[in-house]
Design a protein around this motif. Structure first.
Motif, PDB file in Angstrom:
ATOM      1  N   GLU A 210      10.396   4.586  -5.740  1.00  0.00           N
ATOM      2  CA  GLU A 210       9.671   3.763  -6.720  1.00  0.00           C
ATOM      3  C   GLU A 210      10.452   2.480  -7.004  1.00  0.00           C
ATOM      4  OE1 GLU A 210       8.120   5.488 -10.563  1.00  0.00           O
ATOM      5  OE2 GLU A 210       9.892   4.444 -11.258  1.00  0.00           O
ATOM      6  N   SER A 211       9.735   1.365  -7.118  1.00  0.00           N
ATOM      7  CA  SER A 211      10.399   0.108  -7.463  1.00  0.00           C
ATOM      8  C   SER A 211       9.432  -0.807  -8.201  1.00  0.00           C
ATOM      9  CB  SER A 211      10.944  -0.604  -6.226  1.00  0.00           C
ATOM     10  OG  SER A 211       9.884  -0.986  -5.364  1.00  0.00           O
ATOM     11  N   PHE A 212       9.975  -1.609  -9.091  1.00  0.00           N
ATOM     12  CA  PHE A 212       9.213  -2.566  -9.877  1.00  0.00           C
ATOM     13  C   PHE A 212       9.931  -3.901  -9.877  1.00  0.00           C
ATOM     14  CE2 PHE A 212       7.933   1.535 -11.318  1.00  0.00           C
ATOM     15  CZ  PHE A 212       6.598   1.420 -11.628  1.00  0.00           C
ATOM     16  N   GLY A 213       9.158  -4.960  -9.722  1.00  0.00           N
ATOM     17  CA  GLY A 213       9.712  -6.305  -9.751  1.00  0.00           C
ATOM     18  C   GLY A 213       9.149  -7.089 -10.917  1.00  0.00           C
ATOM     19  N   TYR A 214       9.976  -7.946 -11.509  1.00  0.00           N
ATOM     20  CA  TYR A 214       9.608  -8.672 -12.714  1.00  0.00           C
ATOM     21  C   TYR A 214       9.991 -10.141 -12.607  1.00  0.00           C
ATOM     22  CZ  TYR A 214       9.404  -3.989 -14.729  1.00  0.00           C
ATOM     23  OH  TYR A 214       9.088  -2.668 -14.977  1.00  0.00           O
ATOM     24  N   THR A 215       9.166 -10.999 -13.178  1.00  0.00           N
ATOM     25  CA  THR A 215       9.595 -12.371 -13.435  1.00  0.00           C
ATOM     26  C   THR A 215      10.380 -12.372 -14.738  1.00  0.00           C
ATOM     27  OG1 THR A 215       7.526 -12.861 -14.633  1.00  0.00           O
ATOM     28  CG2 THR A 215       7.615 -13.404 -12.284  1.00  0.00           C
TER      29      THR A 215
ATOM     30  N   ASN B  43      11.225 -20.384 -16.037  1.00  0.00           N
ATOM     31  CA  ASN B  43      11.428 -19.269 -15.111  1.00  0.00           C
ATOM     32  C   ASN B  43      12.919 -19.113 -14.847  1.00  0.00           C
ATOM     33  OD1 ASN B  43      11.373 -17.368 -13.082  1.00  0.00           O
ATOM     34  ND2 ASN B  43       9.621 -18.282 -12.040  1.00  0.00           N
ATOM     35  N   LEU B  44      13.473 -17.965 -15.273  1.00  0.00           N
ATOM     36  CA  LEU B  44      14.919 -17.742 -15.153  1.00  0.00           C
ATOM     37  C   LEU B  44      15.317 -17.073 -13.850  1.00  0.00           C
ATOM     38  CD1 LEU B  44      15.798 -16.433 -18.715  1.00  0.00           C
ATOM     39  CD2 LEU B  44      16.072 -18.742 -17.829  1.00  0.00           C
ATOM     40  N   GLY B  45      14.422 -16.295 -13.250  1.00  0.00           N
ATOM     41  CA  GLY B  45      14.794 -15.559 -12.056  1.00  0.00           C
ATOM     42  C   GLY B  45      14.009 -14.268 -11.936  1.00  0.00           C
TER      43      GLY B  45
ATOM     44  N   VAL C  94      26.123  18.154  -7.708  1.00  0.00           N
ATOM     45  CA  VAL C  94      24.878  18.137  -8.481  1.00  0.00           C
ATOM     46  C   VAL C  94      23.909  17.115  -7.886  1.00  0.00           C
ATOM     47  CG1 VAL C  94      23.842  17.721 -10.746  1.00  0.00           C
ATOM     48  CG2 VAL C  94      26.093  18.814 -10.584  1.00  0.00           C
ATOM     49  N   PRO C  95      22.727  17.539  -7.382  1.00  0.00           N
ATOM     50  CA  PRO C  95      21.719  16.587  -6.904  1.00  0.00           C
ATOM     51  C   PRO C  95      21.303  15.653  -8.040  1.00  0.00           C
ATOM     52  CG  PRO C  95      21.180  18.814  -6.204  1.00  0.00           C
ATOM     53  CD  PRO C  95      22.284  18.942  -7.215  1.00  0.00           C
ATOM     54  N   SER C  96      21.314  14.353  -7.758  1.00  0.00           N
ATOM     55  CA  SER C  96      21.132  13.363  -8.819  1.00  0.00           C
ATOM     56  C   SER C  96      20.221  12.223  -8.373  1.00  0.00           C
ATOM     57  CB  SER C  96      22.491  12.774  -9.230  1.00  0.00           C
ATOM     58  OG  SER C  96      23.366  13.780  -9.694  1.00  0.00           O
ATOM     59  N   PHE C  97      19.431  11.714  -9.348  1.00  0.00           N
ATOM     60  CA  PHE C  97      18.713  10.459  -9.146  1.00  0.00           C
ATOM     61  C   PHE C  97      19.713   9.309  -9.133  1.00  0.00           C
ATOM     62  CE2 PHE C  97      15.291  12.788 -11.520  1.00  0.00           C
ATOM     63  CZ  PHE C  97      14.297  12.724 -10.555  1.00  0.00           C
ATOM     64  N   VAL C  98      19.397   8.271  -8.361  1.00  0.00           N
ATOM     65  CA  VAL C  98      20.069   6.983  -8.490  1.00  0.00           C
ATOM     66  C   VAL C  98      19.081   6.030  -9.152  1.00  0.00           C
ATOM     67  CG1 VAL C  98      21.145   5.044  -7.295  1.00  0.00           C
ATOM     68  CG2 VAL C  98      21.510   7.381  -6.466  1.00  0.00           C
ATOM     69  N   PHE C  99      19.421   5.535 -10.334  1.00  0.00           N
ATOM     70  CA  PHE C  99      18.618   4.556 -11.057  1.00  0.00           C
ATOM     71  C   PHE C  99      19.330   3.208 -10.986  1.00  0.00           C
ATOM     72  CE2 PHE C  99      17.662   8.373 -13.930  1.00  0.00           C
ATOM     73  CZ  PHE C  99      16.517   8.701 -13.228  1.00  0.00           C
ATOM     74  N   ARG C 100      18.605   2.160 -10.615  1.00  0.00           N
ATOM     75  CA  ARG C 100      19.237   0.839 -10.476  1.00  0.00           C
ATOM     76  C   ARG C 100      18.449  -0.223 -11.236  1.00  0.00           C
ATOM     77  NH1 ARG C 100      19.944  -0.269  -4.582  1.00  0.00           N
ATOM     78  NH2 ARG C 100      21.659   1.227  -4.845  1.00  0.00           N
ATOM     79  N   PHE C 101      19.158  -1.022 -12.039  1.00  0.00           N
ATOM     80  CA  PHE C 101      18.598  -2.151 -12.770  1.00  0.00           C
ATOM     81  C   PHE C 101      19.329  -3.410 -12.329  1.00  0.00           C
ATOM     82  CE2 PHE C 101      17.160   1.261 -15.174  1.00  0.00           C
ATOM     83  CZ  PHE C 101      16.421   0.889 -16.292  1.00  0.00           C
ATOM     84  N   GLN C 102      18.584  -4.475 -12.090  1.00  0.00           N
ATOM     85  CA  GLN C 102      19.234  -5.746 -11.767  1.00  0.00           C
ATOM     86  C   GLN C 102      18.446  -6.891 -12.372  1.00  0.00           C
ATOM     87  OE1 GLN C 102      19.949  -6.525  -7.595  1.00  0.00           O
ATOM     88  NE2 GLN C 102      21.251  -8.283  -8.028  1.00  0.00           N
ATOM     89  N   ILE C 103      19.176  -7.865 -12.922  1.00  0.00           N
ATOM     90  CA  ILE C 103      18.555  -9.111 -13.367  1.00  0.00           C
ATOM     91  C   ILE C 103      19.420 -10.250 -12.851  1.00  0.00           C
ATOM     92  CG2 ILE C 103      19.704  -8.994 -15.638  1.00  0.00           C
ATOM     93  CD1 ILE C 103      17.230 -10.509 -16.739  1.00  0.00           C
ATOM     94  N   GLN C 104      18.772 -11.233 -12.251  1.00  0.00           N
ATOM     95  CA  GLN C 104      19.494 -12.317 -11.603  1.00  0.00           C
ATOM     96  C   GLN C 104      18.798 -13.629 -11.911  1.00  0.00           C
ATOM     97  OE1 GLN C 104      19.741 -11.931  -7.345  1.00  0.00           O
ATOM     98  NE2 GLN C 104      21.534 -13.255  -7.195  1.00  0.00           N
ATOM     99  N   GLY C 105      19.581 -14.612 -12.365  1.00  0.00           N
ATOM    100  CA  GLY C 105      19.017 -15.919 -12.659  1.00  0.00           C
ATOM    101  C   GLY C 105      19.813 -16.618 -13.741  1.00  0.00           C
ATOM    102  N   GLY C 106      19.127 -17.437 -14.545  1.00  0.00           N
ATOM    103  CA  GLY C 106      19.787 -18.148 -15.625  1.00  0.00           C
ATOM    104  C   GLY C 106      19.218 -19.534 -15.805  1.00  0.00           C
ATOM    105  N   ILE C 107      19.946 -20.323 -16.585  1.00  0.00           N
ATOM    106  CA  ILE C 107      19.576 -21.707 -16.863  1.00  0.00           C
ATOM    107  C   ILE C 107      20.761 -22.575 -16.444  1.00  0.00           C
ATOM    108  CG2 ILE C 107      17.934 -21.167 -18.694  1.00  0.00           C
ATOM    109  CD1 ILE C 107      20.109 -21.535 -20.736  1.00  0.00           C
TER     110      ILE C 107
END
Length: 257
Positions: A36-41, A48-50, A65-78
């Motif tokens: 599963e993946s989601f993309g955001y402006t 528009n920052l990124g 222990v079997p585990s989910f990998v959850f990843r969050f990323q935000i990239q950009g700026g002013i």
């Protein structure tokens, strides 16, 4: 940054607040799955920052222990502020307890990397580079796992839930307030009712108290994060969903459909 699934049933009744983090309120089938993946402006007002992403890229095994990998990323700026922030969690599938958490934060060229190993059974966590372990909560959650926990929890408008589950024990409690419902648009142009949720976790990051975060989750079994709003040093950033890749949900226990 977030996920979706087809044909699952979440608990519909409201669960009581988990005052001590000792009650397992996650469902038998999670509202997300691997791939599963989601993309955001990412926007600051009309600027528009990124981009932002939330995903479940893979499964891993941490100390057996079997585990989910959850990843969050935000990239950009002013022009005077640049940010590239990545959080990654490894959280047990069967018990939804965090066992490893990393933060890789590049803010205006200042790189800060934190790597935590969390030991729920032993009651402590350790930050890489520091000798002394620190106490953790009974059912620890890290910053990246928190949003997926919220998606899995039975939410009722008007209720506030309190937990003692943040892995940094002294930073508890966590709170989730379900403020109201609002209509939102999905990337496929369909309209859905969303729960507006106010999460508070710790004193840093997207869900810190000072960030005043709000999350819009679809008010259905999928609990898609449609929008996330949070304050940063330079202003309030709004992440709006514009891409989503949906997968089948993941059962808590092997062998379940």
């Amino acid at each position: 940054m977030i996920g979706i699934m087809l044909g699952l049933t979440l608990m519909q009744a409201a669960a009581p607040p988990l005052a001590n983090g000792g009650e397992d309120a996650t469902p038998e089938v999670y509202p997300f799955g691997v791939g599963e993946s989601f993309g955001y402006t990412a926007k600051l007002g009309f600027i528009n920052l990124g981009r932002g992403t939330i995903s479940v890229p893979e499964l891993d095994t941490v100390r057996g222990v079997p585990s989910f990998v959850f990843r969050f990323q935000i990239q950009g700026g002013i022009p005077l502020y640049k940010l590239n922030s990545v959080m990654e969690s490894r959280t047990g599938i069967a018990d939804f307890q965090s066992r490893r958490f990393t933060q890789n934060n590049d803010e205006n060229g200042k790189l800060v990397i934190r790597h935590y190993d969390i030991y729920p059974d032993s009651g402590f966590y350790r930050l890489e580079g520091e000798d002394e372990p620190q106490p953790t909560s009974e059912r620890p959650l890290d910053d990246a796992a928190f949003l997926f926990f919220i998606r899995s929890f039975p939410l009722v408008v008007g209720e506030t839930y309190e937990f003692s589950s943040y892995f940094k024990k002294e930073k508890n409690p966590l709170t989730i307030t379900v403020d109201k419902r609002e209509e939102c648009d999905l990337p496929d142009d369909t309209k859905v009712q969303c729960l507006v949720v106010l999460p508070v976790m710790g004193d840093r990051g997207i869900f810190a108290r000072r960030a005043g975060a709000r999350v819009w989750l679809t008010d259905d079994a999928r609990r898609i994060p449609v929008q996330i709003r949070s304050r940063y040093p330079f202003g309030t950033v709004v992440l709006r969903l514009d891409e989503m890749h949906l997968v089948a949900p993941t059962p808590k226990s092997p062998g379940r459909p």
